[in-house]
Write a protein that holds these residues in place. Structure first.
Motif, PDB file in Angstrom:
ATOM      1  N   ALA A 294       2.914   0.353  -5.285  1.00  3.69           N
ATOM      2  CA  ALA A 294       1.697   1.016  -4.808  1.00  3.69           C
ATOM      3  C   ALA A 294       1.886   2.527  -4.743  1.00  3.69           C
ATOM      4  CB  ALA A 294       1.314   0.463  -3.431  1.00  3.69           C
ATOM      5  N   PHE A 295       3.062   2.963  -4.287  1.00  6.98           N
ATOM      6  CA  PHE A 295       3.345   4.398  -4.195  1.00  6.98           C
ATOM      7  C   PHE A 295       3.363   5.038  -5.585  1.00  6.98           C
ATOM      8  CE2 PHE A 295       6.452   7.898  -4.071  1.00  6.98           C
ATOM      9  CZ  PHE A 295       5.866   8.710  -3.117  1.00  6.98           C
ATOM     10  N   ASN A 296       4.011   4.374  -6.555  1.00  9.12           N
ATOM     11  CA  ASN A 296       4.073   4.901  -7.917  1.00  9.12           C
ATOM     12  C   ASN A 296       2.689   4.928  -8.568  1.00  9.12           C
ATOM     13  OD1 ASN A 296       6.841   5.243  -7.723  1.00  9.12           O
ATOM     14  ND2 ASN A 296       7.300   3.229  -8.594  1.00  9.12           N
ATOM     15  N   ALA A 297       1.879   3.894  -8.295  1.00  6.85           N
ATOM     16  CA  ALA A 297       0.522   3.856  -8.852  1.00  6.85           C
ATOM     17  C   ALA A 297      -0.318   4.995  -8.295  1.00  6.85           C
ATOM     18  CB  ALA A 297      -0.136   2.520  -8.536  1.00  6.85           C
ATOM     19  N   GLN A 298      -0.130   5.305  -7.012  1.00 10.71           N
ATOM     20  CA  GLN A 298      -0.865   6.423  -6.416  1.00 10.71           C
ATOM     21  C   GLN A 298      -0.436   7.746  -7.058  1.00 10.71           C
ATOM     22  OE1 GLN A 298       0.121   7.922  -2.404  1.00 10.71           O
ATOM     23  NE2 GLN A 298      -2.006   7.429  -1.856  1.00 10.71           N
ATOM     24  N   GLY A 299       0.867   7.880  -7.326  1.00  8.75           N
ATOM     25  CA  GLY A 299       1.351   9.110  -7.969  1.00  8.75           C
ATOM     26  C   GLY A 299       0.776   9.268  -9.366  1.00  8.75           C
TER      27      GLY A 299
ATOM     28  N   LYS B 194      -2.015   8.072 -10.458  1.00  8.79           N
ATOM     29  CA  LYS B 194      -3.434   8.353 -10.334  1.00  8.79           C
ATOM     30  C   LYS B 194      -3.659   9.824 -10.018  1.00  8.79           C
ATOM     31  CE  LYS B 194      -7.580   6.825  -7.869  1.00  8.79           C
ATOM     32  NZ  LYS B 194      -8.104   5.905  -6.820  1.00  8.79           N
ATOM     33  N   ARG B 195      -2.831  10.400  -9.168  1.00  8.86           N
ATOM     34  CA  ARG B 195      -2.968  11.815  -8.838  1.00  8.86           C
ATOM     35  C   ARG B 195      -2.664  12.709 -10.026  1.00  8.86           C
ATOM     36  NH1 ARG B 195       0.055  11.843  -2.912  1.00  8.86           N
ATOM     37  NH2 ARG B 195      -1.730  11.057  -1.685  1.00  8.86           N
TER      38      ARG B 195
ATOM     39  N   THR C  73       0.853  -1.188   0.000  1.00  8.29           N
ATOM     40  CA  THR C  73       0.000   0.000   0.000  1.00  8.29           C
ATOM     41  C   THR C  73       0.892   1.242   0.000  1.00  8.29           C
ATOM     42  OG1 THR C  73      -0.102   0.262   2.412  1.00  8.29           O
ATOM     43  CG2 THR C  73      -1.658  -1.291   1.399  1.00  8.29           C
ATOM     44  N   PRO C  74       0.346   2.404  -0.388  1.00  4.93           N
ATOM     45  CA  PRO C  74       1.130   3.647  -0.316  1.00  4.93           C
ATOM     46  C   PRO C  74       1.596   3.953   1.104  1.00  4.93           C
ATOM     47  CG  PRO C  74      -0.778   3.953  -1.718  1.00  4.93           C
ATOM     48  CD  PRO C  74      -0.951   2.618  -1.053  1.00  4.93           C
ATOM     49  N   GLU C  75       0.772   3.602   2.104  1.00 10.17           N
ATOM     50  CA  GLU C  75       1.164   3.832   3.493  1.00 10.17           C
ATOM     51  C   GLU C  75       2.392   3.008   3.859  1.00 10.17           C
ATOM     52  OE1 GLU C  75      -1.852   3.051   2.487  1.00 10.17           O
ATOM     53  OE2 GLU C  75      -2.978   4.903   2.862  1.00 10.17           O
TER      54      GLU C  75
END
Length: 262
Positions: free
Chosen positions: A250-255, A257-258, A229-231
């Motif tokens: 997960a962190f890269n996918a969140q970036g 998405k933003r 997860t990003p956390e």
């Protein structure tokens, strides 16, 4: 070979003693009851059994080991796979339900494999690395296994490990992962060196591994309790451990998405 008294001896050997006669009566009673309820199934398709036997063979289980684990006569398995050439017959099309059930229940666990069978070493390696990560010097682990330290190191770097060694390392891991190395003769310096050595190589401690997945080559340790997860990415920084691949993904996918949302 003399068969035990029972239904098979009644049918195949013509024995008419009380035990064999009673077994025949019981068989007939159960059959008649099953026929009445529409559940009589004296034979089942042999193909699922054949597929499972081949799967077990692909996991390095020989017919002898499969027969011992079932348990059943190895010749019955040979008949399912290849038939009986001496009788001019091909692979069996039907088998008894009891045979199918007993063989289908066999799994390629360490206990069922021959001691000299070669295995993927990933689970063995992870268990040894995890013990080093909590302070067990490698020479202590080698001694626990009755091995020379050099052979212990070569075992962990080899492409395969034999079942006997894998089983021994698993037993050692189960025994030592919560034990204090100092209580077993390790010096404070040796413990600290072991932990530093493991940290330099990114070896995960026992708490990061799930017993159900530690042997799976595609599994990753859960360092933070939030890995994947990003956390988890930020939790890695908090515990000063480089982010694992699932956390980075997960962190890269969140970036991404933003950035797409903006």
């Amino acid at each position: 070979m003399t068969r035990d008294h029972g239904y098979a001896r009644y049918r195949l050997d013509g024995c008419r003693c009380y035990v064999c006669g009673f077994a025949r009566s019981l068989y007939d009673e159960n059959r008649d009851r099953a026929l009445a309820y529409g559940t009589w199934q004296p034979w089942v398709d042999a193909e699922p059994l054949r597929v499972h036997i081949r799967y077990l063979q692909s996991c390095e289980m020989g017919l002898r080991a499969i027969a011992a684990a079932a348990p059943c006569d190895r010749k019955r398995l040979q008949a399912v796979l290849h038939g009986r050439p001496e009788r001019g017959t091909g692979p069996q099309e039907k088998v008894r339900p009891a045979l199918a059930a007993s063989v289908l229940a066999v799994e390629p666990t360490l206990e069922n494999l021959a001691p000299s069978t070669l295995l993927n070493p990933v689970g063995t390696r992870r268990r040894a690395h995890a013990l080093v990560a909590v302070g067990w010097p490698q020479q202590h682990l080698a001694l626990h296994l009755g091995m020379d330290p050099g052979n212990f190191g070569r075992m962990l770097s080899s492409e395969h490990v034999i079942v006997r060694r894998a089983f021994a390392v698993r037993s050692m891991y189960d025994e030592l992962w919560r034990a204090d190395p100092a209580a077993h003769g390790a010096t404070l310096g040796g413990i600290n060196r072991a932990r530093a050595y493991a940290a330099d190589r990114g070896w995960a401690p026992p708490a990061a591994w799930d017993d159900d997945t530690i042997d799976e080559p595609t599994a990753y340790p859960d360092w933070t309790g939030k890995c994947g997860t990003p956390e988890g990415f930020w939790a890695h920084r908090y515990i000063a451990v480089p982010a694992c691949p699932p956390c980075r993904a997960a962190f890269n996918a969140q970036g991404r998405k933003r950035r797409t949302a903006s």
